[in-house]
Design a protein around this motif. Structure first.
Motif, PDB file in Angstrom:
ATOM      1  N   PHE A  25       0.742  -1.249   0.047  1.00 44.54           N
ATOM      2  CA  PHE A  25       0.005  -0.030  -0.103  1.00 44.54           C
ATOM      3  C   PHE A  25       0.855   1.412  -0.111  1.00 44.54           C
ATOM      4  O   PHE A  25       0.608   2.014  -0.656  1.00 44.54           O
ATOM      5  N   MET A  26       2.136   1.180   0.996  1.00 45.82           N
ATOM      6  CA  MET A  26       2.986   2.540   0.931  1.00 45.82           C
ATOM      7  C   MET A  26       3.671   2.612  -0.535  1.00 45.82           C
ATOM      8  O   MET A  26       3.659   3.876  -0.892  1.00 45.82           O
ATOM      9  N   THR A  27       4.228   1.470  -0.974  1.00 46.33           N
ATOM     10  CA  THR A  27       4.783   1.501  -2.140  1.00 46.33           C
ATOM     11  C   THR A  27       3.519   2.244  -3.444  1.00 46.33           C
ATOM     12  O   THR A  27       4.269   3.228  -4.224  1.00 46.33           O
ATOM     13  N   ALA A  28       2.707   1.562  -3.541  1.00 44.05           N
ATOM     14  CA  ALA A  28       1.711   2.236  -4.384  1.00 44.05           C
ATOM     15  C   ALA A  28       1.443   3.551  -4.075  1.00 44.05           C
ATOM     16  O   ALA A  28       1.149   4.362  -5.069  1.00 44.05           O
ATOM     17  N   LEU A  29       1.156   4.239  -2.900  1.00 49.97           N
ATOM     18  CA  LEU A  29       0.969   5.512  -2.499  1.00 49.97           C
ATOM     19  C   LEU A  29       1.972   6.200  -3.351  1.00 49.97           C
ATOM     20  O   LEU A  29       1.760   7.485  -3.666  1.00 49.97           O
ATOM     21  N   VAL A  30       3.500   5.999  -2.818  1.00 52.82           N
ATOM     22  CA  VAL A  30       4.314   6.652  -3.368  1.00 52.82           C
ATOM     23  C   VAL A  30       4.483   6.807  -4.656  1.00 52.82           C
ATOM     24  O   VAL A  30       4.755   7.933  -5.332  1.00 52.82           O
ATOM     25  N   LEU A  31       4.380   5.886  -5.483  1.00 50.86           N
ATOM     26  CA  LEU A  31       4.301   5.557  -6.983  1.00 50.86           C
ATOM     27  C   LEU A  31       3.286   6.408  -7.462  1.00 50.86           C
ATOM     28  O   LEU A  31       3.441   7.368  -8.405  1.00 50.86           O
ATOM     29  N   LEU A  32       2.244   6.538  -6.992  1.00 47.53           N
ATOM     30  CA  LEU A  32       0.906   7.277  -7.290  1.00 47.53           C
ATOM     31  C   LEU A  32       1.238   8.942  -6.979  1.00 47.53           C
ATOM     32  O   LEU A  32       0.995   9.750  -8.078  1.00 47.53           O
ATOM     33  N   ILE A  33       1.941   9.121  -6.072  1.00 42.86           N
ATOM     34  CA  ILE A  33       2.455  10.668  -5.973  1.00 42.86           C
ATOM     35  C   ILE A  33       3.348  11.151  -6.888  1.00 42.86           C
ATOM     36  O   ILE A  33       3.430  12.080  -7.612  1.00 42.86           O
ATOM     37  N   LEU A  34       4.493  10.206  -7.124  1.00 41.61           N
ATOM     38  CA  LEU A  34       5.478  10.510  -8.150  1.00 41.61           C
ATOM     39  C   LEU A  34       4.772  10.662  -9.678  1.00 41.61           C
ATOM     40  O   LEU A  34       5.274  11.526 -10.489  1.00 41.61           O
ATOM     41  N   PHE A  35       4.016   9.684 -10.051  1.00 35.27           N
ATOM     42  CA  PHE A  35       3.427   9.675 -11.437  1.00 35.27           C
ATOM     43  C   PHE A  35       2.495  10.913 -11.574  1.00 35.27           C
ATOM     44  O   PHE A  35       2.387  11.570 -12.544  1.00 35.27           O
ATOM     45  N   ASN A  36       1.786  11.328 -10.218  1.00 34.94           N
ATOM     46  CA  ASN A  36       0.947  12.531 -10.637  1.00 34.94           C
ATOM     47  C   ASN A  36       1.848  13.793 -10.731  1.00 34.94           C
ATOM     48  O   ASN A  36       1.376  14.786 -11.415  1.00 34.94           O
ATOM     49  N   GLN A  37       3.183  13.757 -10.205  1.00 30.26           N
ATOM     50  CA  GLN A  37       4.069  15.016 -10.300  1.00 30.26           C
ATOM     51  C   GLN A  37       4.597  14.963 -11.662  1.00 30.26           C
ATOM     52  O   GLN A  37       4.792  15.898 -12.316  1.00 30.26           O
ATOM     53  N   SER A  38       4.860  13.581 -11.940  1.00 29.13           N
ATOM     54  CA  SER A  38       5.408  13.818 -13.430  1.00 29.13           C
ATOM     55  C   SER A  38       4.267  14.143 -14.536  1.00 29.13           C
ATOM     56  O   SER A  38       4.705  14.778 -15.668  1.00 29.13           O
ATOM     57  N   ASP A  39       3.194  13.830 -14.174  1.00 25.69           N
ATOM     58  CA  ASP A  39       2.006  14.106 -15.242  1.00 25.69           C
ATOM     59  C   ASP A  39       1.952  15.540 -15.113  1.00 25.69           C
ATOM     60  O   ASP A  39       1.640  16.376 -16.416  1.00 25.69           O
ATOM     61  N   GLU A  40       1.983  16.363 -14.105  1.00 25.56           N
ATOM     62  CA  GLU A  40       1.758  17.767 -14.082  1.00 25.56           C
ATOM     63  C   GLU A  40       3.126  18.566 -14.743  1.00 25.56           C
ATOM     64  O   GLU A  40       3.099  19.484 -15.555  1.00 25.56           O
ATOM     65  N   ARG A  41       4.372  17.891 -14.567  1.00 29.87           N
ATOM     66  CA  ARG A  41       5.411  18.459 -15.224  1.00 29.87           C
ATOM     67  C   ARG A  41       5.430  18.185 -16.807  1.00 29.87           C
ATOM     68  O   ARG A  41       5.590  19.030 -17.407  1.00 29.87           O
ATOM     69  N   ALA A  42       4.803  17.050 -17.260  1.00 27.62           N
ATOM     70  CA  ALA A  42       4.731  16.780 -18.713  1.00 27.62           C
ATOM     71  C   ALA A  42       3.831  17.952 -19.209  1.00 27.62           C
ATOM     72  O   ALA A  42       3.945  18.488 -20.275  1.00 27.62           O
ATOM     73  N   ARG A  43       2.705  18.079 -18.478  1.00 31.35           N
ATOM     74  CA  ARG A  43       1.796  19.152 -19.113  1.00 31.35           C
ATOM     75  C   ARG A  43       2.183  20.460 -19.097  1.00 31.35           C
ATOM     76  O   ARG A  43       2.051  21.323 -20.004  1.00 31.35           O
ATOM     77  N   ASP A  44       2.990  20.903 -18.009  1.00 28.99           N
ATOM     78  CA  ASP A  44       3.806  22.151 -18.154  1.00 28.99           C
ATOM     79  C   ASP A  44       4.667  22.205 -19.097  1.00 28.99           C
ATOM     80  O   ASP A  44       5.070  23.224 -19.738  1.00 28.99           O
ATOM     81  N   ARG A  45       5.461  21.050 -19.473  1.00 29.78           N
ATOM     82  CA  ARG A  45       6.251  20.981 -20.357  1.00 29.78           C
ATOM     83  C   ARG A  45       5.754  21.201 -21.912  1.00 29.78           C
ATOM     84  O   ARG A  45       6.254  22.016 -22.639  1.00 29.78           O
ATOM     85  N   GLU A  46       4.438  20.635 -22.018  1.00 29.72           N
ATOM     86  CA  GLU A  46       3.950  20.983 -23.252  1.00 29.72           C
ATOM     87  C   GLU A  46       3.429  22.299 -23.445  1.00 29.72           C
ATOM     88  O   GLU A  46       3.504  23.039 -24.437  1.00 29.72           O
ATOM     89  N   LEU A  47       2.901  23.019 -22.210  1.00 31.62           N
ATOM     90  CA  LEU A  47       2.584  24.538 -22.102  1.00 31.62           C
ATOM     91  C   LEU A  47       3.578  25.336 -22.525  1.00 31.62           C
ATOM     92  O   LEU A  47       3.512  26.220 -23.357  1.00 31.62           O
ATOM     93  N   VAL A  48       4.623  24.951 -22.284  1.00 33.80           N
ATOM     94  CA  VAL A  48       5.904  25.869 -22.634  1.00 33.80           C
ATOM     95  C   VAL A  48       6.445  25.713 -23.907  1.00 33.80           C
ATOM     96  O   VAL A  48       7.226  26.689 -24.419  1.00 33.80           O
TER      97      VAL A  48
END
Length: 174
Positions: A25-48
């Motif tokens: 459960f803790m591993t899945a939670l950490v991965l979810l947080i990391l993937f969410n951040q990378s999704d936001e960064r990917a969206r921002d990279r597309e924006l710029v």
């Protein structure tokens, strides 16, 4: 049986499966947080990668009292609010740098269509700790550029956005 003994017995019955389940459960939670951040960064990279996040219009004018002012508007027209570090450069007619000032600003998407605002010379160049530069006596232009920083630390540089060359010695047209 005491409550402490009952707790120990409950944990013993859970065995390795209880610990493994918690670990998964803790591993899945950490991965979810990391993937969410990378999704936001990917969206921002597309924006710029698209059009400039902050654009500007700059015009040097004389006000009714004959003082030199700047009609300026920095705009964030890509639908997101942007924090940016601005740099204003005064250049002569041959595009040689005469003075530079820097500062920080927030550019709001809701202000995208707003008209340029008149700025007194001293107020426009107040960003740095240095005193505002003097108004050049030779023809000059003012250029503004931006370093936009999104919440995910993705950066975009835009500009320079320059005024036309202004001759301070030319008399005001009646």
């Amino acid at each position: 049986m005491t409550s402490r003994a009952r707790e120990y017995a409950r944990r013993a019955r859970k065995g390795i499966w209880g610990e493994l389940r918690t670990w998964l459960f803790m591993t899945a939670l950490v991965l979810l947080i990391l993937f969410n951040q990378s999704d936001e960064r990917a969206r921002d990279r597309e924006l710029v990668a698209g059009p400039d996040l902050v654009t500007a219009s700059v015009e040097i004018v004389r006000n009714d009292a004959g003082e030199i002012e700047l009609l300026y508007r920095g705009r964030a027209c890509q639908g997101v609010d942007v924090f940016a570090r601005w740099k204003a450069v005064i250049r002569d007619g041959n595009y040689q740098r005469l003075a530079t000032r820097r500062g920080d600003g927030d550019y709001l998407a809701e202000d995208c269509g707003a008209d340029p605002t008149p700025w007194r010379w001293q107020a426009f160049f107040e960003g740095d700790l240095d005193a505002p530069p003097t108004i050049p006596e030779e023809p000059f232009r003012v250029c503004v550029s931006y370093r936009s920083i999104l919440p995910t630390d993705v950066v975009q540089r835009s500009g320079p956005f320059c005024s036309d060359v202004f001759d301070p010695n030319q008399e005001e047209e009646p």
